[in-house]
Motif scaffolding. Structure first.
Motif, PDB file in Angstrom:
ATOM      1  N   LYS B 138      -6.998   6.470   7.522  1.00  0.00           N
ATOM      2  CA  LYS B 138      -7.765   7.622   7.984  1.00  0.00           C
ATOM      3  C   LYS B 138      -8.052   8.556   6.812  1.00  0.00           C
ATOM      4  CE  LYS B 138      -7.402  11.133  11.497  1.00  0.00           C
ATOM      5  NZ  LYS B 138      -6.392  11.746  12.376  1.00  0.00           N
ATOM      6  N   THR B 139      -7.028   8.798   5.983  1.00  0.00           N
ATOM      7  CA  THR B 139      -7.260   9.666   4.832  1.00  0.00           C
ATOM      8  C   THR B 139      -8.242   9.032   3.855  1.00  0.00           C
ATOM      9  OG1 THR B 139      -5.449   8.756   3.539  1.00  0.00           O
ATOM     10  CG2 THR B 139      -4.913  10.603   4.978  1.00  0.00           C
ATOM     11  N   CYS B 140      -8.371   7.688   3.935  1.00  0.00           N
ATOM     12  CA  CYS B 140      -9.360   7.001   3.097  1.00  0.00           C
ATOM     13  C   CYS B 140     -10.703   6.904   3.809  1.00  0.00           C
ATOM     14  CB  CYS B 140      -8.893   5.602   2.716  1.00  0.00           C
ATOM     15  SG  CYS B 140      -7.371   5.588   1.782  1.00  0.00           S
ATOM     16  N   GLY B 141     -10.800   7.524   4.981  1.00  0.00           N
ATOM     17  CA  GLY B 141     -12.076   7.554   5.691  1.00  0.00           C
ATOM     18  C   GLY B 141     -12.420   6.255   6.387  1.00  0.00           C
ATOM     19  N   SER B 189     -17.795   9.022  -6.315  1.00  0.00           N
ATOM     20  CA  SER B 189     -17.103  10.302  -6.471  1.00  0.00           C
ATOM     21  C   SER B 189     -16.206  10.581  -5.272  1.00  0.00           C
ATOM     22  CB  SER B 189     -18.100  11.443  -6.704  1.00  0.00           C
ATOM     23  OG  SER B 189     -18.810  11.691  -5.510  1.00  0.00           O
ATOM     24  N   GLY B 190     -16.597  10.058  -4.108  1.00  0.00           N
ATOM     25  CA  GLY B 190     -15.713  10.186  -2.937  1.00  0.00           C
ATOM     26  C   GLY B 190     -14.380   9.511  -3.201  1.00  0.00           C
ATOM     27  N   ILE B 191     -14.455   8.332  -3.805  1.00  0.00           N
ATOM     28  CA  ILE B 191     -13.233   7.588  -4.100  1.00  0.00           C
ATOM     29  C   ILE B 191     -12.424   8.288  -5.181  1.00  0.00           C
ATOM     30  CG2 ILE B 191     -12.424   5.446  -5.193  1.00  0.00           C
ATOM     31  CD1 ILE B 191     -14.175   3.946  -3.314  1.00  0.00           C
ATOM     32  N   GLU B 197      -6.771  13.521  -5.421  1.00  0.00           N
ATOM     33  CA  GLU B 197      -5.896  14.145  -4.430  1.00  0.00           C
ATOM     34  C   GLU B 197      -4.480  13.569  -4.529  1.00  0.00           C
ATOM     35  OE1 GLU B 197      -6.503  13.793   0.148  1.00  0.00           O
ATOM     36  OE2 GLU B 197      -8.374  14.537  -0.776  1.00  0.00           O
ATOM     37  N   ARG B 198      -4.446  12.246  -4.603  1.00  0.00           N
ATOM     38  CA  ARG B 198      -3.154  11.570  -4.684  1.00  0.00           C
ATOM     39  C   ARG B 198      -2.439  11.923  -5.981  1.00  0.00           C
ATOM     40  NH1 ARG B 198      -0.819   8.874  -0.351  1.00  0.00           N
ATOM     41  NH2 ARG B 198      -2.483   9.060   1.187  1.00  0.00           N
ATOM     42  N   GLY B 202       1.305  13.889  -7.149  1.00  0.00           N
ATOM     43  CA  GLY B 202       2.403  13.355  -7.942  1.00  0.00           C
ATOM     44  C   GLY B 202       2.246  11.909  -8.381  1.00  0.00           C
ATOM     45  N   LEU B 203       1.146  11.259  -7.999  1.00  0.00           N
ATOM     46  CA  LEU B 203       0.944   9.860  -8.372  1.00  0.00           C
ATOM     47  C   LEU B 203       0.507   9.754  -9.824  1.00  0.00           C
ATOM     48  CD1 LEU B 203       0.609   6.896  -7.192  1.00  0.00           C
ATOM     49  CD2 LEU B 203      -1.806   7.468  -6.947  1.00  0.00           C
ATOM     50  N   THR B 204       1.085   8.781 -10.518  1.00  0.00           N
ATOM     51  CA  THR B 204       0.616   8.505 -11.877  1.00  0.00           C
ATOM     52  C   THR B 204      -0.575   7.571 -11.776  1.00  0.00           C
ATOM     53  OG1 THR B 204       2.916   8.623 -12.556  1.00  0.00           O
ATOM     54  CG2 THR B 204       1.350   7.678 -14.138  1.00  0.00           C
TER      55      THR B 204
END
Ligand SMILES: Nc1ncnc2c1ncn2[C@@H]1O[C@H](COP(=O)(O)OP(=O)(O)OP(=O)(O)O)[C@@H](O)[C@H]1O
Ligand SMILES: [Mg+2]
Lengths: 552, 231
Positions: B138-141, B189-191, B197-198, B202-204
């Protein structure tokens, strides 16, 4: 936990697993059918030999074995033997009760067996081979409704077991193929026809006035005596299933044959001394003789063991007879003792050779089928190399990946093999019906149906052309070609006899599924499915994911 | 401070029959925890190759220097540790999506989670896992596409599924090979927004791209040329 999910998806979301199941099933069925029919046939040849002559045969030339009753008692006392029966084997001429077209009688050269029905029945399945007898319920079910054997009148007349008529006249039992009026039909049953050609008007060989048998005795010095003629009632016919025997052999009471061949008990007279009545003086007795003794082994005793026991028994028998005083006739020091396989070597030898040939052919069929199954799975899994790369890239273990395809191969192998066994069983069980069907011209409705289907196929081809669909056009074009071929074949088909009983010894195609073959083939089908799936899967699982992912 | 990922004098040579094609001669780079690094370079320079090596999907040459994750040399990993590394420690997004065609969007996205579960634990966590995957999608649309097959999706949608799959096990580092390469600017750009966001959470992030505007969104950019990394 992904293995079951993926294995199921691979099975259900594509058409190729169904093709694989069909391929495995067809391969398994092919092997089972071929092996079952061929080895069933070879077994029938062998077994029929055994049921004809028992397990071991003691035999000597036409001069016979004297004191055979005593020898039989000795043999039956052996723990290895269950029963023994004497036989006299010779050749003779049989003057048939019907004539030839130019007014003479028809004469057949026959192999004559003088038998003792009661004891022979204990050694072989003699009684079961009599043709004119009250059929068992099971046999009756497979008979045509107009089979004369179902008529109680014929059943009453079937007295062959006694080998004599009710009036005590000696009787003869002839092989079913000896009379040219017994016609084996394509389905293997016999049509009994009168000499006038009228279908089954109550005529069959035992109903006739009888036949004259001519035998020529041979002295123990090898010279021929005068021929002996005797009239017999034909009391029954027998059907051994082996064509050569059914077309040649006649059975007569042993006592009558002994008498005709001068092998019966007789006094020995002195050539120069006379007794008180002025007749030649009796100086001893010549015992009755049999040329052959057939022996049945006790349960669990191999023919070879029985043969050795009988051999030893015969030596003892000879020693005892040599020790007896006053005997004018001594048993021969040696007789031939052979197992039924040795005795029927001329019949079984080629069969054995054929069996070896068959083994090689079976192996080739088996290997071809195995290669086919391997290739199919190889292709299926090879196509999934990229998927395996993905799975490995997200951390799936080699074993996990392998497990998917093992399940896949196993399931297809099991389902395909079981379907194959069912298919083979269905075909083999119906083989005689299928064969009978081939023996007849095709039914009209079938021909009409085929040609209607051709027209339909043609119409669909044209429709495909009109709609410019390459797939439909190509598919229906080839379907139409196939249908036309079927239609032409059905129209031209006049019926042919594949399994000619006079060529194959047997009237029926064997329809027993060979259990060993069925099991091994089924297991083989599963094993090759699993191997075929596992090897390319294992190879892909070993490859670095990046390489698998590049696979297109 | 130990680096999360480090390549030290890495060499990679492809063999085409007798011809050796050296792609990476002496490539060194480091990625710190929480960082967003982009790798740029011309086509065929070896960007994907380097990323694959970092993700443990391919092995460097025998005489290469080590690739370290939290200081541990990937080459010393046994099979089980290697599977764990691919499954848990890194998430990988491929240039060409690489989804399993027979699985639905939902199943594709939760595949790495399934790989790490025994049958028993799966029975217990099945519904929770489904919910978690659906939430992530869902967060990925993609909430309206859960039951679809990859073949029924557009390129951008497939790439989102691939990203969800890479994130489902909450890896420390995401390795993305041109995640926007086959997409139009808006979808791309959406991706990137999604990844940013991720990353902020805190994601590397290590991302290969040859698009300068995409590379510009990263904290740091390294360039591969002549088989070496220029900083
Ligand atoms: N398996 C392989 N076998 C042989 N050569 C390979 C293999 N994989 C990659 N290469 C070669 O290595 C070089 C680098 O490939 P790589 O895919 O890393 O380039 P890239 O920088 O990602 O290019 P792009 O921007 O086009 O994706 C290329 O010249 C390619 O031909
Ligand atoms: Mg690339």
């Amino acid at each position: 936990m992904y293995a079951p999910l993926l294995a199921n998806r691979y099975l259900t979301s594509r058409i190729i697993p169904f093709i694989a199941v069909a391929a495995v099933a067809l391969c398994v069925a092919l092997v089972i059918i071929v092996v079952s029919v061929m080895s069933g046939f070879l077994d029938m040849v062998r077994e029929s030999g055994k049921t004809l002559i028992g397990d071991v045969v003691v035999s000597r030339d036409i001069t016979g074995i004297p004191y055979y009753e005593e020898l039989i008692r000795d043999i039956e006392a052996l723990p290895e033997a269950e029963a023994a029966s004497p036989i006299i084997e010779t050749y003779g001429l049989l003057q048939m009760p019907y004539g030839t077209s130019d007014g003479g009688s028809s004469i057949e050269t026959v192999q004559v067996w003088g038998i003792d029905p009661a004891t022979l029945d204990r050694v072989t399945e003699y009684r079961g081979k009599l043709y004119w007898a009250k059929p068992t319920d099971e046999a009756a079910r497979t008979m045509l409704p107009d089979d004369p054997r179902l008529d109680p009148m014929y059943q009453r007349q079937a007295e062959g077991f006694a080998l004599a008529t009710a009036e005590g006249q000696p009787g003869l039992v002839t092989g079913i193929e000896i009379s040219p009026f017994n016609r084996r039909t394509t389905d293997g049953s016999y049509r009994t026809e009168s000499p006038l050609g009228k279908q089954d008007a109550g005529f069959f060989l035992p109903n006739t006035s009888g036949a004259t048998l001519t035998l020529v005795p041979v002295t123990d010095r090898g010279s021929l005596g005068g021929e002996k003629k005797r009239r017999f009632a034909i009391v029954n016919e027998f059907q051994s299933g082996v064509y050569q025997i059914d077309a040649q052999r006649v059975l007569a009471p042993i006592a009558v044959v002994q008498e005709m061949l001068r092998l019966d008990r007789a006094p020995i007279v002195s050539p120069d001394e006379l007794d008180e009545n002025g007749r030649p003086k009796v100086v001893g007795e010549s015992p009755a003789r049999a040329t052959t003794i057939v022996v049945k082994a006790a349960a669990g005793v191999s023919p070879a063991r029985l043969r050795d026991a009988v051999n030893a028994c015969y030596s003892q028998f000879v020693d005892r007879k040599l020790g007896e005083r006053g005997l004018r006739v001594l048993p021969p020091p040696m007789v031939s003792v052979a197992t039924w396989e040795e005795r029927l070597a001329d019949l079984i030898g080629p069969v054995q050779k054929e069996r070896e040939m068959m083994r090689i052919l079976f192996s080739i069929v088996y290997v071809v089928c195995a290669a086919l199954v391997l290739a199919i799975f190889w292709a299926i899994v090879q196509e999934k190399t990229r998927d395996i790369g993905i799975l490995r890239a997200v951390g799936a273990s080699r074993v996990g990946v392998l497990w998917i395809f093992l399940r896949y191969g196993l399931l297809i192998g099991v389902v395909g093999s079981m379907l194959g066994v069912l298919l083979a069983w269905g075909i083999v069980a119906r083989l005689n019906d299928i064969h009978d069907l081939l023996g007849m011209p095709a039914a009209t409705w079938l021909k009409v149906l085929a040609w209607v289907a051709c027209a339909g196929g043609l119409a669909l081809t044209v429709r495909g052309l009109v709609r410019a669909s390459a797939l439909h056009t190509v598919f229906w074009f080839f379907a139409t070609v196939a249908l036309v071929a079927i239609g032409v074949a059905l129209t031209l088909h006049r019926g042919f006899l594949v399994w000619d009983p006079s060529v194959y010894y047997f009237s029926r195609i064997p329809t027993r599924i060979d259990l060993f073959t069925a099991t091994t083939t089924m297991v083989g089908g599963i094993v090759f499915s699993v191997i075929g799936a596992a090897i390319p899967a294992a190879r892909a699982a070993d490859t670095d994911p990046v390489k698998s992912l590049r696979y297109e | 401070m130990t680096m999360l990922l480090a390549a030290e004098h890495v060499k990679k040579t492809y063999r085409l029959g007798k011809v050796a094609v050296p792609v990476l001669r002496d490539a060194s780079m480091t990625v710190a925890e929480g960082e967003w690094v982009s790798i740029v370079g011309s086509s065929g320079s070896g960007k994907s190759t380097l990323l694959h090596l970092l993700g443990g999907l391919d092995r460097p040459d025998a005489d290469s220097g080590p690739i370290r994750f939290n200081g541990a040399d990937l080459r010393a990993f046994g099979p089980a540790r290697q599977n764990h590394y691919r499954n848990r420690d890194v998430g990988f997004v491929f240039q060409f999506y690489h989804l399993l065609p027979e699985l639905t969007v939902l199943e594709n996205a939760m595949l790495p989670a399934l790989v790490g579960l025994s049958r028993l634990r799966w029975l217990g966590e099945r519904s929770a896992l489904r919910d978690r995957t659906a939430e992530l999608l869902k967060t990925c649309g993609l909430s309206h596409r859960l039951g679809h097959r990859p073949a029924e999706l557009s390129g951008g949608e497939r790439q989102r599924v691939a990203i969800a799959r890479a994130l489902i096990n909450e890896p420390k580092v995401l390795l993305a090979d041109e995640p926007t390469g086959n997409l139009d600017v808006r979808t791309g750009s959406g991706i990137l927004d999604l990844l940013a966001e991720r990353q902020a959470a805190g994601l590397t992030l290590v991302m290969v791209t040859h698009d300068e505007s995409v590379a510009a969104r990263a904290h740091r950019r390294v360039r591969i040329a002549d088989g070496a990394v220029e900083h």
